[in-house]
Structures are given as structure tokens and as C-alpha cells.
Design a protein around this motif. Structure first.
Motif, PDB file in Angstrom:
ATOM      1  N   PHE A   1       0.691  -1.256  -0.110  1.00 25.12           N
ATOM      2  CA  PHE A   1      -0.037   0.081  -0.023  1.00 25.12           C
ATOM      3  C   PHE A   1       0.897   1.356  -0.051  1.00 25.12           C
ATOM      4  CE2 PHE A   1      -1.497   3.409   2.627  1.00 25.12           C
ATOM      5  CZ  PHE A   1      -2.826   3.825   2.022  1.00 25.12           C
TER       6      PHE A   1
ATOM      7  N   GLU B   1       3.860   4.246   2.959  1.00 23.76           N
ATOM      8  CA  GLU B   1       3.358   3.071   2.232  1.00 23.76           C
ATOM      9  C   GLU B   1       3.635   1.780   3.407  1.00 23.76           C
ATOM     10  OE1 GLU B   1       6.585   3.144  -0.527  1.00 23.76           O
ATOM     11  OE2 GLU B   1       7.921   1.612   0.684  1.00 23.76           O
ATOM     12  N   VAL B   2       2.999   0.735   3.120  1.00 22.59           N
ATOM     13  CA  VAL B   2       3.027  -0.646   4.063  1.00 22.59           C
ATOM     14  C   VAL B   2       3.742  -1.567   3.374  1.00 22.59           C
ATOM     15  CG1 VAL B   2       1.852  -2.149   5.278  1.00 22.59           C
ATOM     16  CG2 VAL B   2       0.810   0.109   5.247  1.00 22.59           C
TER      17      VAL B   2
ATOM     18  N   LYS C   1       4.315  -6.521   8.691  1.00 21.80           N
ATOM     19  CA  LYS C   1       4.287  -5.659   8.097  1.00 21.80           C
ATOM     20  C   LYS C   1       4.670  -4.349   8.795  1.00 21.80           C
ATOM     21  CE  LYS C   1       0.080  -7.918   6.132  1.00 21.80           C
ATOM     22  NZ  LYS C   1       0.692  -8.316   4.842  1.00 21.80           N
TER      23      LYS C   1
ATOM     24  N   ILE D   1       4.950   0.289   8.286  1.00 17.16           N
ATOM     25  CA  ILE D   1       4.574   1.453   7.610  1.00 17.16           C
ATOM     26  C   ILE D   1       5.974   2.279   7.724  1.00 17.16           C
ATOM     27  CG2 ILE D   1       3.365   3.676   8.087  1.00 17.16           C
ATOM     28  CD1 ILE D   1       1.505   2.195  10.085  1.00 17.16           C
TER      29      ILE D   1
ATOM     30  N   ILE E   1       3.493  -2.619  12.321  1.00 17.61           N
ATOM     31  CA  ILE E   1       2.023  -2.525  12.476  1.00 17.61           C
ATOM     32  C   ILE E   1       2.123  -3.888  13.514  1.00 17.61           C
ATOM     33  CG2 ILE E   1      -0.288  -3.111  11.661  1.00 17.61           C
ATOM     34  CD1 ILE E   1       0.579  -2.003   9.212  1.00 17.61           C
TER      35      ILE E   1
ATOM     36  N   ILE F   1      -1.580   7.248   8.477  1.00 20.97           N
ATOM     37  CA  ILE F   1      -1.611   6.351   9.733  1.00 20.97           C
ATOM     38  C   ILE F   1      -2.519   6.117  10.536  1.00 20.97           C
ATOM     39  CG2 ILE F   1       0.267   5.720  11.370  1.00 20.97           C
ATOM     40  CD1 ILE F   1       2.193   7.360   9.971  1.00 20.97           C
TER      41      ILE F   1
ATOM     42  N   THR G   1      -6.542   5.624   7.757  1.00 18.56           N
ATOM     43  CA  THR G   1      -6.573   4.599   6.592  1.00 18.56           C
ATOM     44  C   THR G   1      -5.645   3.466   6.780  1.00 18.56           C
ATOM     45  OG1 THR G   1      -6.256   6.696   5.187  1.00 18.56           O
ATOM     46  CG2 THR G   1      -5.768   4.633   4.199  1.00 18.56           C
ATOM     47  N   ILE G   2      -4.569   3.385   7.616  1.00 19.89           N
ATOM     48  CA  ILE G   2      -3.936   2.091   7.953  1.00 19.89           C
ATOM     49  C   ILE G   2      -4.596   1.307   9.061  1.00 19.89           C
ATOM     50  CG2 ILE G   2      -1.952   1.152   8.293  1.00 19.89           C
ATOM     51  CD1 ILE G   2      -0.447   3.407   6.599  1.00 19.89           C
TER      52      ILE G   2
ATOM     53  N   ARG H   1      -7.757   0.071   6.632  1.00 25.38           N
ATOM     54  CA  ARG H   1      -7.142  -1.009   5.714  1.00 25.38           C
ATOM     55  C   ARG H   1      -6.646  -2.063   6.403  1.00 25.38           C
ATOM     56  NH1 ARG H   1      -5.867  -0.150  -0.274  1.00 25.38           N
ATOM     57  NH2 ARG H   1      -4.645  -1.892  -1.013  1.00 25.38           N
ATOM     58  N   TYR H   2      -5.705  -1.936   7.395  1.00 26.83           N
ATOM     59  CA  TYR H   2      -5.081  -2.737   8.236  1.00 26.83           C
ATOM     60  C   TYR H   2      -5.909  -3.058   9.563  1.00 26.83           C
ATOM     61  CZ  TYR H   2      -1.761  -3.120   4.429  1.00 26.83           C
ATOM     62  OH  TYR H   2      -1.281  -3.310   3.193  1.00 26.83           O
TER      63      TYR H   2
END
Length: 806
Positions: free
Chosen positions: A244, A254-255, A262, A264, A274, A339, A342-343, A347-348
Motif C-alpha cells: 500500500f 507505504e506499508v 508488516k 509502515i 504494525i 497512519i 487509513t492504515i 485498511r489494516y
């Protein structure tokens, strides 16, 4: 953008151009050029290093100035082409050069190594990025010279377009990302060519086609699959491990897949893992072992059920540790919405076991100090773990990494937001010869002194993850307003016994034992400034006036082996060396592209009148950069500081310039705006350091209003000295008539006006770098004071202009 270079050109080649065409064409060109400059700073931070983001400002100023000089030197050849046709061609060429520069920046690797190849790569980036600004400088020179009757309105269009670019850059970076924002600037430049080209001409149709192509390219590259980062920090970015990626005005996030987990990654450099652990099954897992054997865990050992405030939680390491140990309330303060939202919450969220959505976790998307200033809540622990992004946006070198979180004033605010027995827990990387965590102790000691703690020898605990026998060891510093108790120390000793990876560096009970290491010696001295003077590195406390916490080299070490040796702090210490290199490059470029061409083409000129324009240009840029730096803390992030300060100063300075001809009909009154500027800046020297920190806790809208109140009147009077000086400099008094805001020199041998423009541009290029050098060495207050001194010099030189208009 406002310092447009004017060239003397025969007005006979000029035909009447509709005013709408002039204003729209010039405004769009100004918008595109400034948007490109601001977007390049964001891109440079990712592709190069955050120190090099400052190059964009120097590149833009130098390109505009050199373009004006080129237009002057080739005025006879350019005079053969009609204004609209020439402007359209220049805009088309500039839009193509923007795309060319983008490809060079993305595909040419630049490292921090000192080598000839690296220097050539950096030079290629510098020249390619300067080409669009060079063409813009030529265009502005031609238009201003040939349409001298309408200079006030043209100047307003120039500044208005630039001001709108300041407003557009943040949403564009948020919506389409860094590379697409640069393509958008090329599209706007091509749109300016459409405006300039004659109706129904082939040039207009061609320019319209270029606009469509650029817009289609932006749409096709919406996910950054066509145009994106290829080399970052000199390393090829393999997209195979990237899951990402997204840009915003703050950074590129990005991830990446890293081993089994994973992470960031921020601006292709700083990273945070993460968390992929279920809190309900924490005990006895490898997660518990890894997280509790890390130095930040000492805060959880001492306050397992305390209320935590975590600045920069990132992927949730500190949040998970606090929740798993039983904290009933964890407040996370994360500045980057990609961060936090969104993440981690979208998304995560499932991968992180919805850590940021737990009822005891409260995430706030803002900067740490603004949140603490605005909340009445008190905490058991205020924690920061390795918070640094190595990132820059548009404010230049050091402005963004040094985010005012590690200053004496910041630490005092942390202490003031603790419960009576609360503590701060700051973790930094450390080295064989300590400096970062050691400086944390120095800053905390100074803050405790200001809070009335006379001797804080028993108010510190310092521990590391293993012995300090290599660079890159994490070290935690715990500090309280009250002394650590024997029971607290015993709890930590038991934890050290259980996790032998942890080593105590300083404990209160070791004071009487005669412990000797840099931490113990600093705390025993009870005077961080005295200790820093005799220590190998600069570990003195830093303040909001000079928040350069990570720069630990002393002045004599900047050019020594300490600045270029390998190490994880190398990129920080090399930053000042890079600034000095940029200063030298800018000086050579100014001499080569501005001063020497004019010197070879002009007769002997008295230097004193021209020094007036050097002083005005230097004063303006020093003040502008000092305000950008000062407003970083106030507005919460350098992107906002840059946008707001430049927008308000540019818009108000343009208004001041336009009104100067009406308000100052006689150049003998030119001393008035200079005196007002000096008085206002002296007042700001005393007001800003005290007022802005007191207002940090206000809502963002209120802070924007305060910015307007402080900057608009100042920018209005700062916009008057330059055009008023040009009127006084004009050789022909008839040319300073009521229609003209800026005089146009006659076609004679006296080229003092061109000299004035060139010297002002040179002062802006050099001053932009010099401002940061002064700030690092002496602080922001001294930088602003130097701006005052420059305006005082301009006031003293003002009488020398009068002799030329006699």
C-alpha cells in the motif's frame, strides 16, 4: 514569484493584448511555477533526503533570476517575436520541461556519499529542475517590459496566482499525490499557453492537446502505477514488497512486507511495525517477550494501570504494550491521518486486531503539543518512542524533522500535564559515545529546573537494550517531578533480572555509589550547559527558538570526520554540511548566471544604490523563513506553516506594492514603509516567542485568524520598499508617472534597474540558505533580528537612490 525579473525591451514590438488575456496568462503561469516549487520540496524529501528539500527554493529563485538576465541579454533577438506567441511557446516548453525534470528526479539516484558521481547526479537534478523556472523568468521579463503601462495589474495577477498555488498545494498533495501534483503544475502551465496563444491558432490547439494529455496522465496515474518513486535515498525501490502506498501533504506513507510482519514506512526511510497481536492472548507469547524486553516497557512496569498519552503511536507498539498491561485509558496523538485512519483503523484494522478501535484507546489526529495544550486531562505517563520522521515537506532543511517535540518548552508542557506522581518516558537511539538520549536528560533537567526542582538527581532513570558498545541502541529516559522511590527502583531491578537484555545506565541509588558514565556525570553536574561545553558533542538543551535537537555536532566538527563518518545519525549531522554546500553552489550560480552576465554587458555602476536592493531582498527572505520556522509549532506542521505564511505575505505584499504608488507619490517618502517594517519586526522579536506558544492550544481556525492579524499588516508594508526603490532609481523621472508602479528604464546605457532586479534575486537565493545556517547556529530570534538589520541597512542606503533621479 513576486520578484519578477524585468528586462529592457523595445516596446515597438508589442501589440495591444486584451487585459483578460494578460492577467489570466500571467496568473496561471505564476500559479504553475509556485505549485511546482512547493511540490518539488515534498518530492525531494522522499527521493533525496530531507536536507535537500531546501534546494527547491533556491532552484526556483535562481531559475527566475537567470531567466530575467537571459531575456535582457537577448532582448534584440526576442523582440522579433510577438508577445503572445513568445509567451505561449515559453509556457509549452516549460510544461514539457516540468515532465522532464520529474523523470530526472525520480530516476537519478542520489546518496549521502561524498563522491564525484553523486555530485554529478545532484547537479543533473538541480539543472533539470531549474529549467521550468528559467523559462518562466524569461516570460515574466518579456511581459513586464512590453506591457509596462499595466504593471500594477500584472503584478497583482502574478502575486494572486502564486497565492492561490499556496492554497492548492495541500489538497492536491492529499488528493493526487506528489508526482501527480507536479504533472498538474505542467498541465496548468500548458493551460497558460492556451490563454496566451491567439484564437483559432495552431499554437492554441497544440497547447490544448498538451493540457488534455497531462490530465489523462494524471487520471491514469491515480494509483501511482505509471509515475512513482524509483530511487529513494539512492536505493532502488522494489515494488514487490509494497502492499500500500499513498501521498499526502505531510509525507509519503507505504506499508511494506518485512519478514513475517508488516511495517509502515514514511518517506522511504522511517518505519514503524504494525502490531499483529490479540491482546486477549498476550501473556506468554513472543509478542510479550519482545515488547516487554524493550526499554520503553519500563514505564509500563512502573505504571501498569496508569493513563498513558502516547505521542506518535505509529503502528501501535506503545499502545499495545499499555493496553496489554492493563491501562484503562490510552490516548494516542498521531499527526498523520493516513497512519491513524487509513492504515490502522481501516485498511489494516483487522490485521492489527482493531487495536485503535478498542474502547480504552483514544486516537487524535493532530500534533502532540497542540493536543496537550488544548486538553485539561492529566496523565500518569507521557510517552514518545523514537519519534522522528526524517521527513521534510516544503519548509526546508531541519524545519520538519525538528518538530519542536524535544525542546525545553515542550518537556515543561509534558511535566505540567502529568499527575502528581506521573512521569515522562522518552526513548531515543543512542551511540557508543552518547548524545541523543543524553540530550533528552539535559532537556528534561533544564525543564525540571524551570519548574522549581533544584537538584533532580533522584528524578531520573535511564536504561538501554544492551550495553552501549555499538551505535543504534535504544535508550529510555524516565523523568519525574518527584523523586523515584526505592520501591519503584526495586520493581525495575526485578524486571532487569527477568529480561537480561535490559541494562540500567542510571538509577537513583547509584548516586552515592560514585557511578561514572556520561549520563551519571551529566546528572551529577546539575548544570547541562556547563556539561555540554566540555563534552565531545553538543548535548546542550534546545529551545523553541532553535529546536535542532538532532544536530549534535559542534561548530568545529562540521567539516571534520565526525560529519561524514558512517552511522545512523550521519544524515542528521551531514544536514548542515549540505546546507553549506548549497550555499556555496548558490553563490557560484548567482555569480555565474546573474552577476557576471550583467557585469559584462553594463558600464560601471555605483554600488551603493544597488546595495539597497540587496538589503531589501535579504531582509524579506530572512523574515519570511524565520516566520515559517516560528509558525511550525503554532500551526502544528511545517506544511501548514509554509502555506499560510507564504500565502499571507505574498498576497499582502502584492497589495502593499500596488498601493505604494498611490500612498507614496513622492519617492522622498520611501523611508516611511521601511521604518514601519523595522518597528513591526522589532515588536515581533519580543511578542512572537511569548505569544505564539500561549496560543498553541486554540482551535485551528482561531490560529489561522491570528496568523492573518500578525502577518497581513506586516506583509503590506514589506511590499512597498522594493517598487518604491525602483521608482527612485529610475534614470528618467518621467517614467515614474502615475500609471507605473515599477519604472522601465529607457533604451540607454544606464542599466541600473536590471542590476537592481539581479541583485535582489541574488540576495533571495543566498538569503534562503543563509537564514537556515543562522537559525541552526544562533536561533530563530537572531535570524529575525538579522532581517531587521537588513531593513535598517536599506533605510541607511535609501538616500543614495535619490541622487540617481535628480
Amino acid at each position: 514569484m513576486s520578484a519578477t525579473i524585468q528586462a529592457v525591451m523595445p516596446v515597438s514590438c508589442s501589440t495591444e493584448i486584451p487585459e483578460r488575456t494578460l492577467l489570466a496568462g500571467l496568473g496561471l503561469t505564476s500559479f504553475a511555477a509556485l505549485l511546482l516549487e512547493l511540490a518539488l520540496t515534498r518530492l525531494f524529501s522522499v527521493v533525496l533526503f530531507y536536507h535537500f528539500a531546501f534546494l527547491a527554493i533556491s532552484i526556483a529563485l535562481l531559475g527566475l533570476g537567470a531567466g530575467g538576465v537571459f531575456a535582457y541579454l537577448l532582448k534584440n533577438r526576442l523582440a522579433r517575436t510577438e508577445t503572445r506567441t513568445l509567451a505561449a511557446r515559453l509556457c509549452i516548453d516549460s510544461s514539457i520541461m516540468v515532465l522532464f525534470a520529474l523523470e530526472v528526479v525520480l530516476h537519478v539516484p542520489v546518496t549521502l556519499s561524498v563522491s564525484g558521481r553523486n555530485f554529478l547526479h545532484l547537479t543533473a537534478i538541480y539543472i533539470s529542475a531549474a529549467l521550468p523556472f528559467f523559462l518562466t523568468g524569461v516570460q515574466f521579463s518579456v511581459v513586464f517590459a512590453r506591457e509596462s503601462r499595466r504593471i500594477p495589474r500584472l503584478y497583482a495577477a502574478d502575486l494572486g496566482g502564486g497565492a492561490l498555488a499556496c492554497l492548492a498545494v495541500v489538497p492536491l498533495l492529499n488528493w493526487v499525490g506528489g508526482p501527480n501534483t507536479i504533472v498538474a503544475s505542467a498541465a496548468v502551465m500548458a493551460a497558460a499557453a492556451v490563454v496566451w496563444a491567439k484564437p483559432l491558432s495552431g499554437a492554441r490547439r497544440a497547447a490544448g492537446g498538451v493540457v488534455v494529455v497531462f490530465l489523462l496522465l494524471i487520471a491514469a496515474n491515480h494509483s501511482n502505477r505509471l509515475i512513482d518513486v524509483v530511487y529513494a535515498k539512492g536505493i532502488f525501490r522494489d515494488k514487490a514488497w509494497v502492499e500500500f502506498a499513498r501521498w499526502n501533504a505531510l509525507s509519503r506513507v507505504e506499508v511494506d512486507r518485512q519478514g513475517q510482519g508488516k511495517a509502515i514506512v514514511i518517506d522511504a526511510d522511517a518505519s514503524t511495525s504494525i502490531m499483529n497481536c490479540d491482546v486477549a492472548h498476550w501473556h506468554g507469547t513472543e509478542w510479550e517477550r519482545d515488547l516487554m524486553s524493550a526499554p520503553p516497557a519500563l514505564a509500563n512496569v512502573l505504571r501498569p494501570h496508569g493513563d498513558f498519552a502516547i505521542i506518535g503511536p505509529g503502528g501501535g507498539v506503545d499502545v499495545l504494550r499499555a493496553v496489554a498491561n492493563g491501562s484503562p485509558s490510552v490516548t494516542g496523538i498521531e499527526i498523520n491521518p493516513i497512519i491513524a485512519n487509513t492504515i490502522m483503523r481501516e485498511r489494516y484494522a483487522g490485521y492489527a486486531y482493531h487495536l485503535y478501535e478498542r474502547p480504552e484507546v483514544h486516537i487524535h489526529v493532530t500534533d502532540g503539543r497542540s493536543y496537550l495544550r488544548s486538553t485539561p486531562q492529566r496523565f500518569d505517563v507521557v510517552q514518545m518512542t523514537l519519534v522522528d520522521t526524517w521527513a521534510s515537506t516544503a519548509a526546508g532543511a531541519f524545519a520538519l524533522s525538528e518538530n519542536n517535540l524535544y525542546t525545553v518548552e515542550a518537556f515543561r508542557e509534558y511535566f505540567e500535564h502529568l499527575k502528581p506522581d506521573g512521569m515522562i518516558a522518552i526513548t531515543r537511539w543512542e551511540f557508543r559515545q552518547p548524545r541523543e538520549a543524553l540530550r533528552v536528560v539535559a532537556v528534561a533537567m533544564d525543564a525540571l529546573h524551570s519548574l522549581g526542582v533544584a537538584n533532580p538527581a533522584r528524578n531520573f532513570i535511564v536504561a538501554s537494550q544492551g550495553p552501549l558498545d555499538e551505535d543504534g541502541i535504544p535508550v529510555v529516559v524516565l523523568a519525574k517531578k518527584t523523586a523515584f522511590t526505592p520501591q519503584e527502583e526495586a520493581a525495575l531491578r526485578a524486571h532487569f533480572d527477568h529480561y537480561d537484555e535490559l541494562d540500567p545506565i542510571y538509577l537513583p541509588s547509584q548516586v552515592e555509589a560514585g557511578l561514572h558514565n556520561p549520563f551519571a556525570d551529566l546528572i551529577a553536574s546539575n548544570d547541562p550547559y556547563w556539561f555540554a561545553r566540555s563534552y565531545a558533542y553538543n548535548v546542550a538543551p534546545v529551545s523553541d527558538n532553535a529546536p535542532f535537537f538532532f544536530f549534535t555536532l559542534k561548530a568545529r566538527q562540521i567539516l571534520g570526520p565526525e560529519a561524514i563518518r558512517d552511522g545512523i545519525d550521519w544524515k542528521v549531522n551531514l544536514g548542515v554540511l549540505v546546507l553549506l554546500l548549497v550555499l556555496v553552489i548558490s553563490l557560484v550560480a548567482v555569480l555565474g548566471f546573474l552577476i557576471l552576465p550583467l557585469a559584462l554587458q553594463t558600464g560601471r555602476q555605483s554600488p551603493l544604490p544597488l546595495l539597497y536592493f540587496v538589503a531589501v531582498g535579504l531582509g524579506y527572505i530572512l523574515v519570511e523563513i524565520a516566520f515559517i520556522q516560528r509558525f511550525v509549532l503554532f500551526l502544528g506542521h511545517p506544511t501548514y506553516a509554509l502555506t499560510v505564511v507564504i500565502f499571507l505575505l505574498m498576497l499582502s505584499s502584492g497589495a502593499g506594492s500596488l498601493f505604494s504608488r498611490r500612498w507614496l507619490p513622492r519617492t522622498e517618502l520611501a523611508w516611511m514603509p521601511l521604518l514601519l517594517v523595522i518597528v513591526a519586526l522589532i515588536a515581533n522579536l519580543f511578542v512572537l516567542p511569548r505569544a505564539l506558544p500561549a496560543w498553541v492550544g486554540l482551535g485551528f481556525g482561531y490560529r489561522l485568524a491570528i496568523c492573518g492579524i500578525l502577518l497581513i499588516p506586516l506583509g503590506f508594508v514589506m511590499g512597498m520598499p522594493f517598487p518604491t526603490g525602483l521608482r527612485a532609481l529610475a534614470a528618467d523621472p518621467a517614467l515614474a508617472g502615475p500609471e507605473l508602479d515599477v519604472p522601465v528604464a529607457a533604451n540607454n546605457e544606464d542599466n541600473a534597474v536590471e542590476w537592481a532586479w539581479a541583485m535582489n534575486a541574488a540576495a533571495s537565493v543566498l538569503g534562503s540558505v543563509l537564514a537556515m545556517v543562522i537559525a541552526i547556529q544562533f536561533g530563530l530570534t537572531v535570524t529575525l533580528a538579522c532581517g531587521v538589520a537588513a531593513y535598517v541597512l536599506a533605510l541607511a542606503l535609501l538616500p543614495t537612490l535619490g541622487s540617481r533621479s535628480a
